[in-house]
Design a protein around this motif. Structure first.
Motif, mmCIF file in Angstrom:
data_model
loop_
_atom_site.group_PDB
_atom_site.id
_atom_site.type_symbol
_atom_site.label_atom_id
_atom_site.label_comp_id
_atom_site.label_asym_id
_atom_site.label_seq_id
_atom_site.Cartn_x
_atom_site.Cartn_y
_atom_site.Cartn_z
ATOM 1 N N ALA A 30 0.700 -1.258 -0.041
ATOM 2 C CA ALA A 30 -0.063 0.081 0.045
ATOM 3 C C ALA A 30 0.903 1.321 -0.012
ATOM 4 N N TYR A 31 0.376 2.264 -0.462
ATOM 5 C CA TYR A 31 1.092 3.790 -0.414
ATOM 6 C C TYR A 31 1.707 4.024 0.998
ATOM 7 N N ARG A 32 0.902 3.776 2.001
ATOM 8 C CA ARG A 32 1.270 4.030 3.392
ATOM 9 C C ARG A 32 1.144 2.912 4.454
ATOM 10 N N LYS A 33 1.885 2.939 5.396
ATOM 11 C CA LYS A 33 1.766 1.556 6.076
ATOM 12 C C LYS A 33 0.897 1.921 7.377
ATOM 13 N N GLU A 34 1.066 0.905 8.293
ATOM 14 C CA GLU A 34 0.456 1.137 9.704
ATOM 15 C C GLU A 34 0.786 2.189 10.277
ATOM 16 N N GLY A 35 0.046 3.024 10.976
ATOM 17 C CA GLY A 35 0.774 3.971 11.606
ATOM 18 C C GLY A 35 0.452 5.552 10.904
ATOM 19 N N ALA A 36 0.087 5.441 9.719
ATOM 20 C CA ALA A 36 -0.328 6.675 9.004
ATOM 21 C C ALA A 36 -1.570 7.404 9.680
ATOM 22 N N GLU A 42 -14.452 19.572 10.027
ATOM 23 C CA GLU A 42 -15.869 19.730 9.617
ATOM 24 C C GLU A 42 -15.701 20.769 8.285
ATOM 25 N N ASP A 43 -14.946 21.673 8.303
ATOM 26 C CA ASP A 43 -14.887 22.679 7.391
ATOM 27 C C ASP A 43 -14.257 22.172 5.912
ATOM 28 N N ASP A 44 -14.007 20.900 5.873
ATOM 29 C CA ASP A 44 -13.585 20.179 4.635
ATOM 30 C C ASP A 44 -12.097 20.101 4.483
ATOM 31 N N THR A 45 -11.228 20.812 5.241
ATOM 32 C CA THR A 45 -9.867 20.865 5.231
ATOM 33 C C THR A 45 -9.346 19.294 5.919
ATOM 34 N N ARG A 46 -8.332 18.978 5.317
ATOM 35 C CA ARG A 46 -7.578 17.594 5.573
ATOM 36 C C ARG A 46 -6.175 17.971 5.891
ATOM 37 N N LEU A 47 -5.575 17.169 6.623
ATOM 38 C CA LEU A 47 -4.062 17.120 6.961
ATOM 39 C C LEU A 47 -3.577 15.892 7.254
ATOM 40 N N GLY A 48 -2.480 15.722 6.309
ATOM 41 C CA GLY A 48 -1.985 14.387 6.226
ATOM 42 C C GLY A 48 -2.508 13.629 5.182
ATOM 43 N N VAL A 49 -2.060 12.451 4.944
ATOM 44 C CA VAL A 49 -2.455 11.486 3.837
ATOM 45 C C VAL A 49 -2.334 9.999 4.245
ATOM 46 N N ILE A 50 -3.400 9.197 3.811
ATOM 47 C CA ILE A 50 -3.231 7.771 4.178
ATOM 48 C C ILE A 50 -3.157 6.937 2.979
ATOM 49 N N SER A 51 -3.117 7.637 1.807
ATOM 50 C CA SER A 51 -3.098 6.815 0.642
ATOM 51 C C SER A 51 -2.631 7.824 -0.626
ATOM 52 N N GLY A 52 -2.375 7.336 -1.782
ATOM 53 C CA GLY A 52 -1.819 8.344 -2.823
ATOM 54 C C GLY A 52 -3.045 8.844 -3.574
ATOM 55 N N GLY A 53 -4.184 9.159 -2.740
ATOM 56 C CA GLY A 53 -5.400 9.763 -3.271
ATOM 57 C C GLY A 53 -6.646 8.962 -3.521
ATOM 58 N N CYS A 54 -6.316 7.664 -3.271
ATOM 59 C CA CYS A 54 -7.318 6.443 -3.617
ATOM 60 C C CYS A 54 -8.485 6.678 -2.405
ATOM 61 N N LEU A 55 -8.071 6.771 -1.054
ATOM 62 C CA LEU A 55 -9.077 6.580 -0.079
ATOM 63 C C LEU A 55 -9.583 7.740 0.517
ATOM 64 N N GLU A 56 -8.816 9.028 0.322
ATOM 65 C CA GLU A 56 -9.110 10.167 1.150
ATOM 66 C C GLU A 56 -10.798 10.575 0.805
ATOM 67 N N SER A 57 -11.306 10.542 -0.453
ATOM 68 C CA SER A 57 -12.620 10.956 -0.634
ATOM 69 C C SER A 57 -13.628 10.302 -0.058
ATOM 70 N N ASP A 58 -13.385 9.116 -0.001
ATOM 71 C CA ASP A 58 -14.182 8.206 0.574
ATOM 72 C C ASP A 58 -14.318 8.375 2.100
ATOM 73 N N LEU A 59 -13.169 8.495 2.526
ATOM 74 C CA LEU A 59 -13.169 8.785 4.141
ATOM 75 C C LEU A 59 -13.602 10.140 4.524
ATOM 76 N N HIS A 60 -13.563 10.992 3.719
ATOM 77 C CA HIS A 60 -14.091 12.332 3.589
ATOM 78 C C HIS A 60 -15.753 12.181 4.061
ATOM 79 N N ASN A 61 -16.160 11.444 3.199
ATOM 80 C CA ASN A 61 -17.566 11.132 2.975
ATOM 81 C C ASN A 61 -18.039 10.367 4.162
#
Length: 332
Positions: A30-36, A42-61
């Protein structure tokens, strides 16, 4: 890990509802490992990543249904099939990623306050989280200070753990699945010498998560104008300055004063400390003259990986690459 303390600080200083996503298990690649960690606000901002862009949108929802609830949930993402279009264009990462998503409540804020205090004191912290009862978690520092109720006699000895080793993942403790992680303090980089070539080095090092500290005898060079991202400036006699710093085995130091006589004294003083990384700018021949003989393998000189770097910007990249390699245990 490079933004973990920034995530903690944001949670503690921003009162808006937030959700913390943590990779707790990876099966395959995976792009990131355990511990990421990744923070969703709530204002739709994010800090950090846990993938190369594959999962962030789904987690946001998914986070939208967790804000202000105090609840925790776990989601499993199978990214192994190249022809699986479930994540847009087929991730093809050949891994299954399990993510724990927690709405930050008042109690967990207190836990993170404890964690932050220990990290500020340069204490690595052992984090343990029950995967059955999400209200059961503990943070235990190397000194034995603790927040939480979960006990785990199998926790690693932090005194003997390799600095910045990625210790994270799920284990079985007393027939129960537990997520464990060692949270390391933000790495310190002390740059001795505030010349023009130190500026890109400070910037690049700061971008990858180092707390950068500048030491120099020239106030006209060692200041926020030239080093806007540095965390501290120390001015004066360099030998006295380094003698007053409580260096730890988690710290890195680079000597780049361009002053041969001064470097002799600095290298002699710095060799008395146990450091993660000690680098000295200059050629091998110059370093032998500085050290007065054969240079130990643990002193890095010339500094930087051999990538054919030319000019301050490229050399800064090569030096930071070497710092990362040492911190990740890829070289001594």
């Amino acid at each position: 890990m490079e933004r973990l303390q920034e995530i903690i600080s944001t949670i503690l200083t921003d009162d808006q509802p937030t959700v913390l996503a943590t990779i707790v298990h990876v099966d395959g690649s995976a792009y990131r490992k355990e511990g990421a960690w990744m923070l969703l606000k709530e204002d739709d901002t994010r800090l950090g990543v846990i993938s190369g862009g594959c999962l962030e949108s789904d987690l946001h929802n998914r986070a939208q249904g967790l804000f202000n609830t105090g609840k925790t949930d776990v989601f499993r993402y199978d990214l192994s099939a190249e022809d699986d279009l479930g994540w847009g264009r087929g991730a093809g990462c050949n891994g299954v990623v399990t993510v724990m998503v927690r709405a930050i409540d008042a109690t967990f804020r207190k836990a993170l306050t404890f964690l932050n205090d220990q990290l500020q004191a340069k204490q690595p912290v052992y984090y343990m989280q029950s995967m059955k009862d999400f209200n059961m978690y503990s943070f235990i520092s190397r000194s034995g200070a603790k927040f939480g109720e979960v006990n785990d006699e199998t926790r690693p000895e932090l005194d003997t753990a390799t600095p910045f080793q990625n210790i994270a993942g799920q284990v079985t403790v007393c027939d129960e699945t537990v997520y464990r992680q060692v949270v390391w303090p933000k790495p310190n980089l002390y740059i001795i010498g505030a010349g023009a070539d130190a500026r890109p080095l400070a910037r690049v090092a700061g971008n990858v998560g180092y707390a950068v500290h500048l030491l120099d005898w020239r106030e006209s060079l060692c200041n926020e104008l030239y080093f806007p991202t540095a965390e501290s400036f120390q001015l004066g006699d360099l030998e006295k300055l380094i003698g007053n710093i409580p260096f730890s085995p988690l710290d890195s130091v680079i000597v780049m004063t361009h002053d041969f006589q001064q470097d002799i004294k600095l290298v002699q003083s710095l060799c008395s400390f146990q450091l993660l990384y000690l680098g000295v700018l200059g050629s091998k021949k110059r370093m032998k003259r500085l050290y007065g003989g054969e240079v130990p393998d643990w002193i890095h000189s010339p500094i930087g990986l051999s990538i054919g770097a030319d000019g301050p910007e490229e050399i800064a990249v090569s030096i930071v690459a070497e710092l990362i390699a040492v911190r990740r245990g890829k070289m001594t």
